[in-house]
Design an enzyme around this catalytic site. Structure first.
Site, short mmCIF file in Angstrom:
data_model
loop_
_atom_site.label_atom_id
_atom_site.label_comp_id
_atom_site.label_asym_id
_atom_site.label_seq_id
_atom_site.Cartn_x
_atom_site.Cartn_y
_atom_site.Cartn_z
N ALA A 65 -8.54 1.22 -0.49
CA ALA A 65 -9.42 0.55 -1.43
C ALA A 65 -9.77 1.56 -2.52
O ALA A 65 -9.69 2.77 -2.30
CB ALA A 65 -10.68 0.08 -0.72
N GLU A 113 -4.20 -1.11 6.43
CA GLU A 113 -4.68 -2.44 6.90
C GLU A 113 -3.84 -3.58 6.33
O GLU A 113 -3.60 -4.57 7.01
CB GLU A 113 -6.16 -2.61 6.52
CG GLU A 113 -7.06 -1.69 7.36
CD GLU A 113 -8.47 -1.62 6.82
OE1 GLU A 113 -8.66 -1.21 5.66
OE2 GLU A 113 -9.41 -2.00 7.56
#
Ligand code: COA
Length: 259
Positions: A65, A113
């Protein structure tokens, strides 16, 4: 059409490339919105049977992120941030068509992820995985604590998430987190070969298999078996089932129609 994503379609295969190489393809807000949009389109496009997701450049799949955006979160917005990411990765996991992560470099945090949410992971030899969130004072929030644990077991997941250490493609392969490791020059070719194999299969059976396998970690054995029998029955009602079984008995190649 998109700022941070490249999208292409060829022979029933969609290619999604996360394209922010100057930031190692970190998932900022704009990229997440675009990912959601592209996967919603892919889900309803009957002409697409399989998807390959990769990162632009030779250095990174996705380096996580975007930390400059993470840095601004508080308790409430942080929870919403994680839920939104989870929703997009759930969309990928439940797309109804196989998604292959072609991991071409750093796959850290949200990048790992994203790979865990895909149905297949092919990694280049230089790929580096990791859930380094602990060193930012957080935990994985896009499904990492749940999906990595299901992929490699509690012992390994505990070690990897609590130490935040990076691990190589080879180690990921040895612990069963990736399907195959190949030289970087062959990565996309390898992913495309797998995608081609998958597009040649009867697509209703592919969809039912994904649904059944996804459910294996969600339910009890008896409920899972009940679902399996129902999905098996649905397959038996398809023209492709008749074709597949007849072709075997007639000693010829099946011609599937995805019906
Ligand atoms: N968020 C925002 N920007 C990121 C980023 C991320 N997750 N990962 C890399 N970048 C940016 C860097 O800030 C740098 O930008 P700049 O050129 O404007 O300074 C650019 O991408 C290149 O990264 P850099 O760190 O210079 O490359 P490197 O080869 O020295 O190191 C990594 C590569 C992947 C080891 C390092 O970038 C890193 O640790 N990234 C963060 C990984 C992480 O913790 N992800 C989990 C987030 S939950």
């Amino acid at each position: 059409m998109y700022q941070n994503i490249l999208f292409e379609k060829k022979d029933h295969i969609a290619f999604v490339t996360i394209n922010r190489p100057e930031k190692l393809n970190a998932l900022n807000n704009q990229t997440m919105l675009e990912l959601r949009d592209v996967f919603l389109k892919i889900k309803t496009d009957d002409d697409i049977y399989a998807v390959i997701v990769t990162g632009a450049g030779e250095k990174a799949f996705v380096a996580g992120a975007d930390i400059s955006e993470l840095n601004k979160l508080d308790a409430v917005s942080g929870r919403e941030f994680a839920e939104r990411g989870q929703e997009i990765f759930n969309l990928i996991e439940n797309l109804g068509k196989p998604v292959i992560a072609a991991v071409n470099g750093y796959a850290l945090g949200g990048g790992s992820e994203l790979a865990w949410a895909c149905h297949f992971r092919i990694a280049s030899e230089n790929a580096i995985f990791g859930q380094p969130e602990i060193d930012l004072g957080i935990i994985p929030g896009y499904g990492g604590t749940q999906r990595l644990t299901r992929l490699v077991g509690k012992t390994k997941a505990m070690e990897l998430i609590l130490t935040g250490r990076k691990f190589t493609a080879k180690e990921a392969y040895e612990m069963g987190a990736v399907n195959k490791v190949v030289p970087q020059s062959e990565l996309l070719k390898e992913a495309e070969e797998l995608a081609k194999t998958l597009t040649s299969k009867p697509q209703i059976a592919v969809r039912m298999a994904i649904k059944a396998i996804n459910m294996a970690h969600e339910t009890t054995l008896s409920d899972g078996l009940h679902l399996e029998a129902t999905l098996f029955g649905i397959c038996c009602g398809t023209e492709d089932f008749k074709e597949g079984t007849s072709a075997f008995l007639e000693k010829r190649k099946p011609a599937f129609k995805n019906k």
